[in-house]
Design a protein around this motif. Sequence first.
Motif, PDB file in Angstrom:
ATOM      1  N   LEU A  49      -4.943   9.236  -0.892  1.00 43.21           N
ATOM      2  CA  LEU A  49      -4.628   9.224   0.539  1.00 43.21           C
ATOM      3  C   LEU A  49      -5.660   8.450   1.347  1.00 43.21           C
ATOM      4  CD1 LEU A  49      -3.448  12.924   1.026  1.00 43.21           C
ATOM      5  CD2 LEU A  49      -2.025  10.882   1.230  1.00 43.21           C
ATOM      6  N   GLN A  50      -6.929   8.561   0.947  1.00 45.96           N
ATOM      7  CA  GLN A  50      -7.971   7.882   1.732  1.00 45.96           C
ATOM      8  C   GLN A  50      -7.913   6.367   1.570  1.00 45.96           C
ATOM      9  OE1 GLN A  50     -11.234   6.435   0.797  1.00 45.96           O
ATOM     10  NE2 GLN A  50     -10.713   6.375  -1.383  1.00 45.96           N
ATOM     11  N   LYS A  51      -7.129   5.904   0.592  1.00 46.59           N
ATOM     12  CA  LYS A  51      -6.962   4.459   0.425  1.00 46.59           C
ATOM     13  C   LYS A  51      -5.931   3.874   1.395  1.00 46.59           C
ATOM     14  CE  LYS A  51      -8.577   3.737  -4.281  1.00 46.59           C
ATOM     15  NZ  LYS A  51      -8.262   3.166  -5.605  1.00 46.59           N
ATOM     16  N   ILE A  52      -5.234   4.759   2.103  1.00 42.46           N
ATOM     17  CA  ILE A  52      -4.318   4.272   3.142  1.00 42.46           C
ATOM     18  C   ILE A  52      -5.160   4.031   4.395  1.00 42.46           C
ATOM     19  CG2 ILE A  52      -2.223   4.753   4.464  1.00 42.46           C
ATOM     20  CD1 ILE A  52      -1.390   6.685   2.256  1.00 42.46           C
ATOM     21  N   ASN A  53      -5.673   2.835   4.504  1.00 40.53           N
ATOM     22  CA  ASN A  53      -6.603   2.488   5.577  1.00 40.53           C
ATOM     23  C   ASN A  53      -6.402   1.022   5.982  1.00 40.53           C
ATOM     24  OD1 ASN A  53      -7.732   1.089   3.419  1.00 40.53           O
ATOM     25  ND2 ASN A  53      -9.235   2.706   3.001  1.00 40.53           N
ATOM     26  N   SER A  56      -6.044  -1.382   3.005  1.00 35.54           N
ATOM     27  CA  SER A  56      -4.726  -1.380   2.361  1.00 35.54           C
ATOM     28  C   SER A  56      -3.693  -2.086   3.242  1.00 35.54           C
ATOM     29  CB  SER A  56      -4.281   0.056   2.064  1.00 35.54           C
ATOM     30  OG  SER A  56      -4.119   0.799   3.253  1.00 35.54           O
ATOM     31  N   LEU A  57      -3.844  -1.930   4.560  1.00 35.39           N
ATOM     32  CA  LEU A  57      -2.934  -2.620   5.486  1.00 35.39           C
ATOM     33  C   LEU A  57      -3.105  -4.136   5.381  1.00 35.39           C
ATOM     34  CD1 LEU A  57      -0.838  -2.333   7.756  1.00 35.39           C
ATOM     35  CD2 LEU A  57      -2.729  -2.240   9.390  1.00 35.39           C
ATOM     36  N   THR A  58      -4.347  -4.568   5.228  1.00 40.10           N
ATOM     37  CA  THR A  58      -4.630  -6.001   5.050  1.00 40.10           C
ATOM     38  C   THR A  58      -4.000  -6.516   3.754  1.00 40.10           C
ATOM     39  OG1 THR A  58      -6.732  -5.736   6.221  1.00 40.10           O
ATOM     40  CG2 THR A  58      -6.464  -7.725   4.898  1.00 40.10           C
ATOM     41  N   TRP A  65       3.926  -6.056  -0.905  1.00 43.51           N
ATOM     42  CA  TRP A  65       4.132  -4.636  -1.177  1.00 43.51           C
ATOM     43  C   TRP A  65       3.532  -4.172  -2.502  1.00 43.51           C
ATOM     44  CZ3 TRP A  65       5.263  -0.181   0.966  1.00 43.51           C
ATOM     45  CH2 TRP A  65       5.667   0.880   0.155  1.00 43.51           C
ATOM     46  N   SER A  66       3.733  -4.928  -3.570  1.00 47.04           N
ATOM     47  CA  SER A  66       3.302  -4.481  -4.904  1.00 47.04           C
ATOM     48  C   SER A  66       1.794  -4.243  -5.004  1.00 47.04           C
ATOM     49  CB  SER A  66       3.753  -5.484  -5.971  1.00 47.04           C
ATOM     50  OG  SER A  66       5.158  -5.487  -6.068  1.00 47.04           O
ATOM     51  N   PRO A  67       0.951  -5.193  -4.562  1.00 49.96           N
ATOM     52  CA  PRO A  67      -0.498  -4.931  -4.605  1.00 49.96           C
ATOM     53  C   PRO A  67      -0.897  -3.743  -3.722  1.00 49.96           C
ATOM     54  CG  PRO A  67      -0.070  -7.270  -4.328  1.00 49.96           C
ATOM     55  CD  PRO A  67       1.235  -6.568  -4.125  1.00 49.96           C
ATOM     56  N   PHE A  68      -0.235  -3.623  -2.570  1.00 49.67           N
ATOM     57  CA  PHE A  68      -0.500  -2.490  -1.670  1.00 49.67           C
ATOM     58  C   PHE A  68      -0.146  -1.174  -2.351  1.00 49.67           C
ATOM     59  CE2 PHE A  68       1.648   0.519   1.219  1.00 49.67           C
ATOM     60  CZ  PHE A  68       0.579   0.891   2.031  1.00 49.67           C
ATOM     61  N   TYR A  69       1.022  -1.131  -2.969  1.00 41.83           N
ATOM     62  CA  TYR A  69       1.518   0.075  -3.643  1.00 41.83           C
ATOM     63  C   TYR A  69       0.586   0.475  -4.782  1.00 41.83           C
ATOM     64  CZ  TYR A  69       5.119   3.243  -5.517  1.00 41.83           C
ATOM     65  OH  TYR A  69       5.819   4.337  -5.952  1.00 41.83           O
ATOM     66  N   TYR A  70       0.106  -0.520  -5.500  1.00 38.30           N
ATOM     67  CA  TYR A  70      -0.817  -0.260  -6.609  1.00 38.30           C
ATOM     68  C   TYR A  70      -2.165   0.240  -6.082  1.00 38.30           C
ATOM     69  CZ  TYR A  70      -3.868  -1.099 -10.609  1.00 38.30           C
ATOM     70  OH  TYR A  70      -4.785  -0.946 -11.621  1.00 38.30           O
TER      71      TYR A  70
END
Length: 338
Positions: A49-53, A56-58, A65-70
């Motif tokens: 959860l803390q990686k949603i920052n 990750s938005l950048t 999407w794929s790199p973000f999701y990973y």
Amino acid sequence: MGLSSPIIREKLILILKGIAMGAANKVPGVSGGIVAFVGGFYEELIYSLQKINLKSLTILLKEGWSPFYYYINGKFLTLLFSGVIISYFSVSLILDYLIRYFETYVLAVFFGMVISSVYFLYYELKNWNFKKILFFSLGLIIGLIIMNSKPLTENEGIVFVFFCGLVSVCGMTLPGLSGSFLLLLLGNYTLLLVDSVNAIYFSISDIIRLDFDFISDPYRTKLLKLAAIFTLGSITGLIFFSNILSFVLRKYHQNTIATIIGFVGGSLGVIWPWRKKVYKNDELGEIVFNSIGKPEIAYYEYVLPNIKSTDFWLLSLFIILGVIFVSLLERYGIKKRG
């Protein structure tokens, strides 16, 4: 590839864990974080959860999407929160029924689950010292204060509902802190976890039947709007608190665990099975009812059990069942953690 496949089995287990978390989050006094902790996936949840920052938005904006999701461990979060959502419209409804008609026995099971969790939390600590005792005492005091706090009245204000979402999600990120109990204290448990959830459920049912009359129902649309604001607050809180907790767990792991043990111990009375409800009364001495016709609880009187009664032994049996359930979860968690 059948259900016996390790990959599919792991996915199903993760969804089931989400269902357990969702069900626990809806019970006042019980924390979904406890399920995460004894289930062996608490730290993975927090760190994911803390990686949603902003980083990750950048990644999402620049790489897709794929790199973000990973990066955010999306597969884990998707499966887990799918279980949570499923729970809110299935297991939680069953739990609502059980609490309504068999509340004492449900509390007994959860009481057993929580004391068992405290036991396993205790063994997370190594070498008690003055600092850990201090943090334990701090958690204990906070837990006792929250347990003995009197609930506020229901409030439909948009800012307040957002705030409710913000703080109630603590139950998912912090073992021992019940988000549902916080909503009870804030006076919005029925509004947000019963009325609004039911409004979503009935609206989805209507849409499936291609019946859109609910759109013209002001009460239903108001509840759906409040549910959306509450959800937004919950998502915000989930990201915010997970970032704080990931830092605290990484830097001060042992002291954090000591605080959690104290907090859980201090708030344990919230689910004490032998308690009596004291209802709110108006100026005329009549019992006050909430928006769905249920009497509003002012506070609880905690009493000692009569060990000679059949009720004592029956509730004790349910407490033992709760202990066994968490012990099995912990056993699985130990295997999972290697």
